[in-house]
Write an enzyme that holds these catalytic residues in place. Structure first.
Site, mmCIF file in Angstrom:
data_model
loop_
_atom_site.group_PDB
_atom_site.id
_atom_site.type_symbol
_atom_site.label_atom_id
_atom_site.label_comp_id
_atom_site.label_asym_id
_atom_site.label_seq_id
_atom_site.Cartn_x
_atom_site.Cartn_y
_atom_site.Cartn_z
ATOM 1 C CB SER A 1 -0.892 0.315 1.147
ATOM 2 O OG SER A 1 -1.718 -1.175 1.323
HETATM 3 N N1 SAH Z 1 -1.550 -4.314 3.524
HETATM 4 C C1 SAH Z 1 -0.755 -4.960 2.687
HETATM 5 C C2 SAH Z 1 -1.140 -4.454 1.159
HETATM 6 C C3 SAH Z 1 -1.915 -5.841 0.472
HETATM 7 S S1 SAH Z 1 -2.616 -5.729 -1.030
HETATM 8 C C4 SAH Z 1 0.659 -4.299 2.583
HETATM 9 O O1 SAH Z 1 0.956 -3.384 3.240
HETATM 10 O O2 SAH Z 1 1.607 -4.553 1.676
HETATM 11 C C5 SAH Z 1 -4.255 -6.385 -0.690
HETATM 12 C C6 SAH Z 1 -3.899 -7.828 -0.309
HETATM 13 O O3 SAH Z 1 -4.993 -8.551 -0.019
HETATM 14 C C7 SAH Z 1 -3.151 -8.997 -1.356
HETATM 15 O O4 SAH Z 1 -2.087 -9.358 -1.020
HETATM 16 C C8 SAH Z 1 -4.498 -9.918 -1.825
HETATM 17 O O5 SAH Z 1 -3.540 -11.013 -2.025
HETATM 18 C C9 SAH Z 1 -4.891 -10.031 -0.499
HETATM 19 N N2 SAH Z 1 -6.501 -10.308 -0.547
HETATM 20 C C10 SAH Z 1 -7.328 -10.082 -1.488
HETATM 21 N N3 SAH Z 1 -8.379 -10.655 -1.217
HETATM 22 C C11 SAH Z 1 -8.299 -11.387 -0.194
HETATM 23 C C12 SAH Z 1 -9.147 -12.359 0.445
HETATM 24 N N4 SAH Z 1 -10.584 -12.612 0.368
HETATM 25 N N5 SAH Z 1 -8.549 -13.122 1.742
HETATM 26 C C13 SAH Z 1 -7.325 -12.722 2.206
HETATM 27 N N6 SAH Z 1 -6.456 -11.743 1.367
HETATM 28 C C14 SAH Z 1 -6.932 -11.202 0.256
#
Ligand code: SAH
Length: 215
Positions: free
Chosen positions: A62
């Site tokens: 993010s």
């Molecule tokens: N907070 C993270 C950014 C994550 S991007 C950071 O600081 O790096 C969003 C993430 O959500 C991705 O890795 C994706 O694989 C995950 N994601 C999407 N849908 C999901 C679900 N239903 N359950 C768990 N993870 C999920």
């Protein structure tokens, strides 16, 4: 050996966060997390840009300002039990962990979960429990949570997660479809089970993918 200290790029980023109105406790928390550890070698030079960056599997770490805004909106204290959906690189988890009692974080990609856990361990962050699975189901065994943060864009406020929020608890979640930017929404659960919703502005996240999804 002397502690290497913060990366020089961090000063510029901190300035940018301050200019955008991020409060001191959140700045301090973010200064302590070496963002360069959470991005791939190819993006090292960009680790301190105020930008989302690829982390593989079509996912992104993010944007720092959004990490700051979401962390601030959660109004954390050291008694909070927190659920995070979308561990990704683990960067947001590393910012949250020192500000709360315990963090439970779910990631659907096993490889990302493993890498995130390794980074958190390397930083000696020990109050985080990770799980590989579908975050749309929440984490029923550990509910209720004082705070919930969703770091992928959902189409609607997920009712299952509202159910797992404690009364008086706060959830932040980006809402909107994946083709467009989304609105960051703050949900407060009231005593009668009702919710109070505040719009915190535009954000851009990768989509929240339920179990049957293919992204
Ligand atoms: N907070 C993270 C950014 C994550 S991007 C950071 O600081 O790096 C969003 C993430 O959500 C991705 O890795 C994706 O694989 C995950 N994601 C999407 N849908 C999901 C679900 N239903 N359950 C768990 N993870 C999920």
């Amino acid at each position: 050996m002397a502690h290497p200290g913060p990366h020089p790029g961090m000063m510029q980023l901190v300035l940018e966060l301050r200019q955008n109105g991020v409060a001191d406790p959140i700045i301090t928390a973010m200064e302590r997390v070496p963002r360069e550890m959470f991005v791939a070698q190819a993006f090292q030079e960009r680790a301190f840009e105020n930008a989302a960056l690829p982390i593989g599997h079509h996912q992104t770490i993010s944007q720092p300002l959004v990490v700051a805004q979401m962390t601030e909106a959660l109004a954390l204290n050291d008694r909070c039990k927190v659920l995070e959906i979308g561990t990704g690189s683990g960067y947001q988890s590393a910012v949250l962990a020192p500000l709360c009692r315990r963090l439970y974080t779910i990631e659907r990609h096993k490889a990302l979960q493993d890498e995130a856990l390794a980074r958190l361990q390397a930083l000696r962050i020990h109050n985080v429990t990770t799980r590989c699975g579908d975050g749309s189901k929440g984490w029923p065994e550990q509910a209720p949570f004082d705070r919930i943060i969703v770091t992928a864009a959902a189409v609607d406020i997920p009712p299952v997660l509202v159910d797992q929020l404690a009364v008086g608890g706060i959830m932040v979640v980006p809402i909107g479809d994946e083709q467009h930017d989304q609105r960051l929404v703050k949900v407060v659960k009231l005593a009668d089970g009702d919710t109070e919703i505040t719009d915190l502005g535009w954000v851009r996240f990768v989509p929240f993918v339920p179990d049957d999804g293919h992204a």
